[in-house]
Design a protein around this motif. Structure first.
Motif, PDB file in Angstrom:
ATOM      1  N   ARG A 169      31.578   9.226 -17.879  1.00 36.06           N
ATOM      2  CA  ARG A 169      31.759   9.759 -19.233  1.00 36.06           C
ATOM      3  C   ARG A 169      31.174  11.163 -19.361  1.00 36.06           C
ATOM      4  O   ARG A 169      31.740  12.022 -20.050  1.00 36.06           O
ATOM      5  CB  ARG A 169      31.109   8.814 -20.252  1.00 36.06           C
ATOM      6  CG  ARG A 169      31.813   7.476 -20.355  1.00 36.06           C
ATOM      7  CD  ARG A 169      31.177   6.562 -21.390  1.00 36.06           C
ATOM      8  NE  ARG A 169      31.844   5.277 -21.445  1.00 36.06           N
ATOM      9  CZ  ARG A 169      32.926   5.023 -22.171  1.00 36.06           C
ATOM     10  NH1 ARG A 169      33.459   5.992 -22.903  1.00 36.06           N
ATOM     11  NH2 ARG A 169      33.485   3.831 -22.168  1.00 36.06           N
ATOM     12  N   LEU A 170      30.035  11.407 -18.696  1.00 35.84           N
ATOM     13  CA  LEU A 170      29.454  12.748 -18.731  1.00 35.84           C
ATOM     14  C   LEU A 170      30.376  13.754 -18.046  1.00 35.84           C
ATOM     15  O   LEU A 170      30.509  14.902 -18.507  1.00 35.84           O
ATOM     16  CB  LEU A 170      28.079  12.739 -18.054  1.00 35.84           C
ATOM     17  CG  LEU A 170      26.950  12.048 -18.824  1.00 35.84           C
ATOM     18  CD1 LEU A 170      25.684  12.008 -17.987  1.00 35.84           C
ATOM     19  CD2 LEU A 170      26.680  12.768 -20.149  1.00 35.84           C
ATOM     20  N   ARG A 171      30.998  13.328 -16.936  1.00 37.59           N
ATOM     21  CA  ARG A 171      31.923  14.226 -16.246  1.00 37.59           C
ATOM     22  C   ARG A 171      33.130  14.554 -17.128  1.00 37.59           C
ATOM     23  O   ARG A 171      33.572  15.706 -17.205  1.00 37.59           O
ATOM     24  CB  ARG A 171      32.375  13.590 -14.940  1.00 37.59           C
ATOM     25  CG  ARG A 171      33.271  14.505 -14.111  1.00 37.59           C
ATOM     26  CD  ARG A 171      33.485  13.952 -12.709  1.00 37.59           C
ATOM     27  NE  ARG A 171      34.169  12.678 -12.713  1.00 37.59           N
ATOM     28  CZ  ARG A 171      33.590  11.520 -12.426  1.00 37.59           C
ATOM     29  NH1 ARG A 171      32.313  11.489 -12.105  1.00 37.59           N
ATOM     30  NH2 ARG A 171      34.279  10.394 -12.448  1.00 37.59           N
ATOM     31  N   VAL A 172      33.654  13.546 -17.798  1.00 40.48           N
ATOM     32  CA  VAL A 172      34.788  13.788 -18.708  1.00 40.48           C
ATOM     33  C   VAL A 172      34.369  14.716 -19.849  1.00 40.48           C
ATOM     34  O   VAL A 172      35.106  15.639 -20.222  1.00 40.48           O
ATOM     35  CB  VAL A 172      35.310  12.441 -19.266  1.00 40.48           C
ATOM     36  CG1 VAL A 172      36.349  12.679 -20.350  1.00 40.48           C
ATOM     37  CG2 VAL A 172      35.898  11.598 -18.139  1.00 40.48           C
ATOM     38  N   ALA A 173      33.156  14.482 -20.392  1.00 38.18           N
ATOM     39  CA  ALA A 173      32.670  15.339 -21.478  1.00 38.18           C
ATOM     40  C   ALA A 173      32.492  16.782 -21.000  1.00 38.18           C
ATOM     41  O   ALA A 173      32.816  17.738 -21.722  1.00 38.18           O
ATOM     42  CB  ALA A 173      31.348  14.793 -22.015  1.00 38.18           C
ATOM     43  N   ALA A 174      31.971  16.949 -19.759  1.00 36.73           N
ATOM     44  CA  ALA A 174      31.796  18.305 -19.223  1.00 36.73           C
ATOM     45  C   ALA A 174      33.137  19.002 -19.032  1.00 36.73           C
ATOM     46  O   ALA A 174      33.280  20.196 -19.329  1.00 36.73           O
ATOM     47  CB  ALA A 174      31.036  18.234 -17.898  1.00 36.73           C
TER      48      ALA A 174
END
Length: 286
Positions: A169-174
Motif C-alpha cells: 500500500r505504501l508503494r502504491v501511495a508513493a
C-alpha cells in the motif's frame, strides 16, 4: 409414585431407550409411558434430538510450509428413527466426530498454500461435511452443517503478511504521489511556456508598434520638410529620445544612474582616463 407404578416421562425433543432384561426393546417418544420394572423393563437412557455443535481446533501445515490452526464447527443431531444405533453403537460421539474432522482437514490443507487455504475454506468445509455424513449416518447421526469458522496462521506469519500488505500500500501511495507531482510539474511547465509565449507575442507587438510609429514619423517629417533624408530624421529622433530620457532621469530626486561608454574600446578609454586622473592628482599634491 409414578416410578413406583412403572410410569416414566420423556421430555420434548428427547427419546428414551427401553430395555427388557438387558435387551433393547423400544424407543419411547416424548410423553408418558409405562415401564413395568417388575417385568424386567427399565430405561437404559435418554437421547437428545436437538442440534448440537462441536468446535474442533486442528493444527496442520499448508503446502508452503506455514503452520495454521483451523477451527471447524460441526452441527449434528441424532435421528429419531435410528435412535437405537445412536445410543448403542457409539460410546463417545464427540470424539468420533473430532477424529474424522482431523483426518479430512489434515488431508486437504497440505495440498493448498496459505492464500488458497483462505480462499477455499468453503471447499474444505464441504469435504469435511461429506466425509462426516458418510461415516456418521451408519451410527444414527445426521450432519446438519459444517463450517470453517477460522484459520489462524502463526503470529509471526500474520505479522509478516501485514507488513507485506502495508509495504504494498505504501508503494502504491508513493506511485500515486509521484504521478500527482509529475502532473503538477507538467502543468506548471505548460503554464510557464504559455506565459512566455504570450509575453513574446506582447514584446513582438510592442516592437512592431515602435517600428510602425518610427516609420510613420520619418515619412511625415520627410514629407513636411523637403530635402531631408531618412538618416537625418532618424538621427534627430534618436537625439530627441536621448534628451527626453535625460530629462526623466533628472526629474527624479532619487536618481543614481551613471552613463559611461561601453564596448571593448570604451573599457581602454575609461582605464586611461582613470590613470591620468591619478597622475594629475599626485602632481598637484607635490
Amino acid at each position: 409414585m409414578g416410578q413406583a407404578l412403572g410410569c416414566v416421562q420423556v421430555d420434548q425433543s428427547n427419546v428414551a431407550v427401553k430395555e427388557t432384561f438387558g435387551k433393547f426393546d423400544d424407543v419411547l417418544e416424548p410423553g408418558c409411558h409405562c415401564v413395568p420394572w417388575f417385568f424386567g423393563s427399565r430405561l437404559a437412557g435418554h437421547l437428545s434430538l436437538r442440534v448440537q455443535q462441536l468446535d474442533v481446533r486442528c493444527e496442520t501445515k499448508t503446502k508452503d510450509n506455514v503452520f495454521v490452526t483451523v477451527v471447524a464447527s460441526v452441527q449434528y443431531r441424532a435421528l429419531s428413527d435410528k435412535a437405537s444405533d445412536a445410543f448403542y453403537k457409539l460410546s463417545n460421539t464427540r470424539a468420533q466426530i473430532q477424529s474424522y474432522v482431523f483426518d479430512v482437514i489434515r488431508a486437504s490443507v497440505p495440498k493448498l498454500d496459505l492464500d488458497s487455504t483462505f480462499e477455499q475454506k468453503n471447499e474444505i468445509a464441504k469435504a469435511v461435511e461429506d466425509e462426516l455424513e458418510k461415516a456418521m449416518s451408519h451410527y444414527g447421526f445426521e450432519i446438519v452443517q459444517t463450517l470453517i469458522v477460522d484459520i489462524e496462521p502463526d503470529e509471526r506469519v500474520k505479522r509478516a503478511m501485514n507488513e507485506i500488505n502495508a509495504a504494498t500500500r505504501l508503494r502504491v501511495a508513493a506511485n500515486e504521489k509521484a504521478e500527482a507531482e509529475k502532473i503538477l510539474l507538467i502543468k506548471r511547465a505548460e503554464g510557464d511556456a504559455e506565459s512566455k509565449y504570450l509575453a513574446g507575442l506582447g514584446i513582438a507587438r510592442q516592437r512592431q508598434a515602435i517600428v510602425d510609429g518610427l516609420r510613420d514619423s520619418v515619412l511625415a517629417f520627410s514629407t513636411n520638410v523637403p530635402g531631408t533624408s531618412s538618416k537625418d530624421v532618424m538621427d534627430m529622433i534618436l537625439v530627441t529620445q536621448y534628451f527626453d530620457t535625460m530629462k526623466e532621469i533628472g526629474a527624479s530626486s532619487k536618481a543614481n544612474s551613471v552613463f559611461i561608454p561601453h564596448g571593448p574600446g570604451a573599457v581602454r578609454e575609461i582605464s586611461s582616463q582613470i590613470r591620468e586622473g591619478f597622475i594629475q592628482a599626485n602632481a598637484a599634491a607635490e
